[in-house]
Design a protein around this motif. Structure first.
Motif, mmCIF file in Angstrom:
data_model
loop_
_atom_site.group_PDB
_atom_site.id
_atom_site.type_symbol
_atom_site.label_atom_id
_atom_site.label_comp_id
_atom_site.label_asym_id
_atom_site.label_seq_id
_atom_site.Cartn_x
_atom_site.Cartn_y
_atom_site.Cartn_z
ATOM 1 N N ARG A 11 0.832 -1.209 0.000
ATOM 2 C CA ARG A 11 0.000 0.000 0.000
ATOM 3 C C ARG A 11 0.863 1.254 0.000
ATOM 4 O O ARG A 11 0.596 2.206 -0.738
ATOM 5 C CB ARG A 11 -0.914 -0.025 1.225
ATOM 6 C CG ARG A 11 -1.800 1.206 1.359
ATOM 7 C CD ARG A 11 -2.504 1.196 2.695
ATOM 8 N NE ARG A 11 -3.171 2.462 2.956
ATOM 9 C CZ ARG A 11 -3.596 2.838 4.150
ATOM 10 N NH1 ARG A 11 -3.428 2.051 5.190
ATOM 11 N NH2 ARG A 11 -4.194 4.000 4.306
ATOM 12 N N ALA A 12 1.919 1.261 0.826
ATOM 13 C CA ALA A 12 2.819 2.416 0.854
ATOM 14 C C ALA A 12 3.499 2.606 -0.500
ATOM 15 O O ALA A 12 3.645 3.740 -0.986
ATOM 16 C CB ALA A 12 3.870 2.237 1.955
ATOM 17 N N ALA A 13 3.902 1.509 -1.133
ATOM 18 C CA ALA A 13 4.551 1.607 -2.440
ATOM 19 C C ALA A 13 3.580 2.122 -3.500
ATOM 20 O O ALA A 13 3.947 2.946 -4.355
ATOM 21 C CB ALA A 13 5.108 0.245 -2.847
ATOM 22 N N PHE A 14 2.340 1.652 -3.474
ATOM 23 C CA PHE A 14 1.348 2.115 -4.453
ATOM 24 C C PHE A 14 1.065 3.606 -4.282
ATOM 25 O O PHE A 14 0.956 4.346 -5.267
ATOM 26 C CB PHE A 14 0.045 1.328 -4.296
ATOM 27 C CG PHE A 14 0.150 -0.113 -4.695
ATOM 28 C CD1 PHE A 14 1.078 -0.525 -5.640
ATOM 29 C CD2 PHE A 14 -0.680 -1.076 -4.137
ATOM 30 C CE1 PHE A 14 1.184 -1.856 -6.020
ATOM 31 C CE2 PHE A 14 -0.596 -2.403 -4.503
ATOM 32 C CZ PHE A 14 0.342 -2.793 -5.449
ATOM 33 N N LEU A 15 0.930 4.042 -3.037
ATOM 34 C CA LEU A 15 0.571 5.444 -2.792
ATOM 35 C C LEU A 15 1.684 6.400 -3.205
ATOM 36 O O LEU A 15 1.419 7.575 -3.468
ATOM 37 C CB LEU A 15 0.241 5.649 -1.309
ATOM 38 C CG LEU A 15 -1.073 5.023 -0.819
ATOM 39 C CD1 LEU A 15 -1.216 5.204 0.687
ATOM 40 C CD2 LEU A 15 -2.264 5.652 -1.537
ATOM 41 N N GLN A 16 2.923 5.923 -3.247
ATOM 42 C CA GLN A 16 4.035 6.791 -3.613
ATOM 43 C C GLN A 16 4.259 6.860 -5.124
ATOM 44 O O GLN A 16 5.090 7.625 -5.585
ATOM 45 C CB GLN A 16 5.323 6.293 -2.929
ATOM 46 C CG GLN A 16 5.320 6.413 -1.424
ATOM 47 C CD GLN A 16 5.261 7.850 -0.965
ATOM 48 O OE1 GLN A 16 5.799 8.743 -1.624
ATOM 49 N NE2 GLN A 16 4.610 8.098 0.154
ATOM 50 N N GLN A 17 3.524 6.063 -5.896
ATOM 51 C CA GLN A 17 3.716 6.083 -7.345
ATOM 52 C C GLN A 17 2.996 7.265 -7.985
ATOM 53 O O GLN A 17 2.031 7.797 -7.439
ATOM 54 C CB GLN A 17 3.212 4.763 -7.951
ATOM 55 C CG GLN A 17 4.045 3.565 -7.546
ATOM 56 C CD GLN A 17 3.606 2.299 -8.244
ATOM 57 O OE1 GLN A 17 2.922 2.348 -9.262
ATOM 58 N NE2 GLN A 17 3.990 1.152 -7.708
ATOM 59 N N SER A 18 3.476 7.657 -9.126
ATOM 60 C CA SER A 18 2.925 8.814 -9.829
ATOM 61 C C SER A 18 1.757 8.409 -10.718
ATOM 62 O O SER A 18 1.849 7.440 -11.488
ATOM 63 C CB SER A 18 4.007 9.483 -10.692
ATOM 64 O OG SER A 18 3.441 10.484 -11.508
ATOM 65 N N ALA A 19 0.663 9.150 -10.597
ATOM 66 C CA ALA A 19 -0.501 8.880 -11.448
ATOM 67 C C ALA A 19 -0.198 9.208 -12.916
ATOM 68 O O ALA A 19 -0.843 8.658 -13.815
ATOM 69 C CB ALA A 19 -1.689 9.708 -10.968
ATOM 70 N N ASN A 20 0.777 10.074 -13.155
ATOM 71 C CA ASN A 20 1.118 10.433 -14.533
ATOM 72 C C ASN A 20 1.625 9.232 -15.329
ATOM 73 O O ASN A 20 1.395 9.137 -16.533
ATOM 74 C CB ASN A 20 2.188 11.534 -14.536
ATOM 75 C CG ASN A 20 1.696 12.803 -13.880
ATOM 76 O OD1 ASN A 20 1.201 12.777 -12.765
ATOM 77 N ND2 ASN A 20 1.838 13.928 -14.560
ATOM 78 N N LEU A 21 2.327 8.315 -14.634
ATOM 79 C CA LEU A 21 2.828 7.133 -15.327
ATOM 80 C C LEU A 21 1.677 6.252 -15.804
ATOM 81 O O LEU A 21 1.712 5.708 -16.912
ATOM 82 C CB LEU A 21 3.750 6.339 -14.403
ATOM 83 C CG LEU A 21 5.068 7.014 -14.010
ATOM 84 C CD1 LEU A 21 5.825 6.163 -12.995
ATOM 85 C CD2 LEU A 21 5.927 7.240 -15.249
ATOM 86 N N MET A 22 0.671 6.115 -14.961
ATOM 87 C CA MET A 22 -0.480 5.317 -15.366
ATOM 88 C C MET A 22 -1.221 5.964 -16.532
ATOM 89 O O MET A 22 -1.624 5.293 -17.485
ATOM 90 C CB MET A 22 -1.435 5.123 -14.182
ATOM 91 C CG MET A 22 -0.852 4.292 -13.053
ATOM 92 S SD MET A 22 -2.079 3.975 -11.783
ATOM 93 C CE MET A 22 -3.321 3.101 -12.714
ATOM 94 N N GLU A 23 -1.393 7.269 -16.449
ATOM 95 C CA GLU A 23 -2.092 7.969 -17.530
ATOM 96 C C GLU A 23 -1.306 7.888 -18.827
ATOM 97 O O GLU A 23 -1.892 7.811 -19.925
ATOM 98 C CB GLU A 23 -2.322 9.416 -17.128
ATOM 99 C CG GLU A 23 -3.326 9.545 -15.965
ATOM 100 C CD GLU A 23 -3.423 10.962 -15.444
ATOM 101 O OE1 GLU A 23 -2.598 11.807 -15.889
ATOM 102 O OE2 GLU A 23 -4.282 11.223 -14.599
ATOM 103 N N ALA A 24 0.018 7.886 -18.742
ATOM 104 C CA ALA A 24 0.838 7.698 -19.943
ATOM 105 C C ALA A 24 0.600 6.323 -20.548
ATOM 106 O O ALA A 24 0.554 6.155 -21.772
ATOM 107 C CB ALA A 24 2.312 7.898 -19.614
ATOM 108 N N GLY A 25 0.439 5.331 -19.676
ATOM 109 C CA GLY A 25 0.139 3.987 -20.168
ATOM 110 C C GLY A 25 -1.207 3.920 -20.857
ATOM 111 O O GLY A 25 -1.360 3.256 -21.901
#
Length: 541
Positions: free
Chosen positions: A163-177
């Motif tokens: 959960r801590a690792a997921f929360l620290q990820q950037s939403a921009n990377l997902m949107e790029a995908g």
């Protein structure tokens, strides 16, 4: 060079630090010394007949638990981190509640309701349920059953780190995908999971370390692993050297797991690029999708905490025989309370020594002290019992000319038990103390010394009051861990001295599962304390 030799000057704080390191090193060195000891007949018998089974069962159980905690912890962490739905905040901390349960108590509880004479199978037989439906319940006492119990109480390790690792990820990377034509599942599989892999691996390895060290669950379910083999060799064969040789093999497993876990933690790195975090782009769910994720998150809470707690409360109130529970509670609370105060006192001296005399050598010693928590309780017990027993023999030999009868001077007393607790749980207390000291400015020490206070008075009059939250947390966490500890207490306790954990184990061994429920319920209720503290600390992030 100057700072290095300054560390070696006589000082009470430094003596306490290096003394604690020697305490941790004692059982470790004792157990490892039996690697080069001449093999006994019992050891040869174990090698010829049982060692391969111990190794295979331990590896297979670890594999099943690793899969189980990953399958529960990662999806629930992803749901809590990425989706917004009714009840999300409540579920986020309810998912931590199974941590309050020792796995062996969960095993006792489910066996009591799923055994052949239990209510579920009795009802199934009354309605002529097919054998293939009843078969899974009949085989609860098995390796897969033990893996299920351990997975239900250990998945929070993976849940928290993932959960801590997921929360620290950037939403921009997902949107790029998404803009590249990837589906939501493909983004999760190809972007989110690879970035969180070190954190997930660290959580899985922590769960596997707890699995390798478990004794109560595998013993009750009849699964032959290293811990049950060590106990059988010590109690059944009466061969302490053989138990130590088995412990040395188990230490090899633990060493590999420690290296893998440290390597995974070292690979966990988060970089802030001022972009939106994943939780800032969470998807809102309503209707049936929201209900679906609620049910998915509720399953581990239901089976890992609510059902066993309801069963324990019901048995305690209506069915159990309350035999000397108050004495057991007093023994447990006094032993856990006194030991935790002693351990936290040592941790304060170690943390303060690192603050006053920072150096690489002292840092290495403190890191070595932290290895004690990675040692299985049964290995610590064997490593303590052998030198303490040898000391008792030596003392009795010295006192023999004065016609003083031989007796157990320290190995059969609470001194040995508290020493084992110190080795096992000093790292837990030291972590909380170091965290509290790190938040105090160095100018506080300088101001205290300018006012004429000694180093000891600065610690007792200034530091401890300012970091009382960290100190109390360290005491509570050690208290609960000691209350749950089974193998070390079982081996080292004095004669006619029982704790709640030992009594629950004894009653369960006699198939008096309902009578074991009061002691088990007390342990679970106390075990909720660190879970509540952990939830409060997470809520402040």
């Amino acid at each position: 060079m100057f700072s290095y030799f300054r560390i070696l000057r006589p000082n009470g704080l430094l003596i306490a630090t290096f003394g604690a390191a020697l305490c941790v090193a004692l059982p470790l060195c004792v157990v490892l010394s039996f690697i080069v000891t001449t093999s006994s007949d019992v050891w040869q018998h174990l090698v010829d007949t049982l060692l391969l089974r111990y190794i295979s069962n331990t590896l297979l159980l670890s594999l099943y638990v690793a899969i189980g905690v990953a399958c529960i912890g990662v999806p629930t962490a992803w749901i809590i981190a990425f989706y917004r739905f009714p009840g999300r905040n409540t579920l986020s901390w309810l998912l931590l509640l199974p941590m309050a349960y020792p796995a062996y108590i969960l095993a006792y509880t489910y066996t009591g309701v799923l055994e052949y004479a239990g209510p579920i199978l009795t009802w199934m037989r009354s309605v002529d349920m097919p054998d293939w439906v009843m078969s899974p319940f009949l085989h609860i006492r098995s390796l897969t059953g033990a893996a299920l119990m351990l997975s239900l109480v250990l998945y929070p390790y993976v849940y928290l780190l993932a959960r801590a690792a997921f929360l620290q990820q950037s939403a921009n990377l997902m949107e790029a995908g998404y803009t590249l034509g990837q589906s939501r599942f493909s983004v999760f599989r190809r972007i989110v999971i690879p970035m969180a892999r070190p954190a997930v691996a660290a959580g899985v390895l922590l769960a596997v370390m707890e699995t390798v060290a478990d004794f109560g669950t595998v013993q009750f379910f009849g699964v032959q692993t290293f811990t049950t083999g060590i106990m059988r060799t010590y109690y059944g064969f009466g061969d302490t050297p053989g138990a130590a040789q088995l412990s040395s093999v188990l230490l090899g497993f633990v060493a590999v797991l420690i290296i893998l876990e440290r390597n995974s933690r070292n690979r966990i790195k988060y970089y802030s690029d001022q972009m939106r975090r994943l939780d800032q782009a969470a998807q809102h769910l309503t209707g049936f999708p929201a209900f679906g994720v609620q049910v998915l998150c509720a399953f581990p809470i239901l089976f890992g905490f609510l059902i066993p707690t309801i069963l324990l409360v019901n048995w305690t109130i209506f069915d159990a025989t309350m035999q000397s529970l108050w004495r057991l509670a007093w023994n447990s609370l006094a032993l856990a309370g006194g030991s935790s105060l002693f351990i936290v006192g040592i941790a304060l001296l170690i943390g303060y020594a690192n603050r006053l005399f920072p150096s690489r050598s002292l840092s290495y010693v403190t890191t070595f002290i932290g290895l004690g928590y990675a040692l299985p309780g049964i290995v610590v017990a064997i490593g303590v019992l052998i030198p303490f027993g040898a000391f008792d023999v030596w003392v009795s030999a010295q006192l023999a000319p004065w016609s003083i009868k031989p007796q157990l001077w320290i190995s059969g007393t609470l001194v040995a038990v508290i020493f084992a607790y110190l080795v096992r749980f000093l790292a837990v207390a030291n972590g909380n103390v170091v965290s509290g000291l790190s938040r105090l400015r160095p100018s506080i020490d300088q101001s205290g010394r300018l006012l004429g206070l000694s180093q000891t008075r600065v610690l007792t009059s200034i530091h401890i009051p300012l970091m009382r939250g960290s100190v109390l947390t360290a005491i509570l966490v050690c208290f609960v861990d000691i209350l749950k500890e089974l193998p070390a207490t079982l081996i080292l306790r004095p004669f006619d001295f029982n704790t709640l954990a030992v009594r629950a184990y004894e009653l369960a061994g006699q198939e008096r599962l309902i009578d074991a429920s009061p002691a088990s319920l007390c342990i679970v209720l106390v075990g909720l304390i660190p879970v509540i503290l952990l939830n409060r600390s997470i809520g402040k992030l």
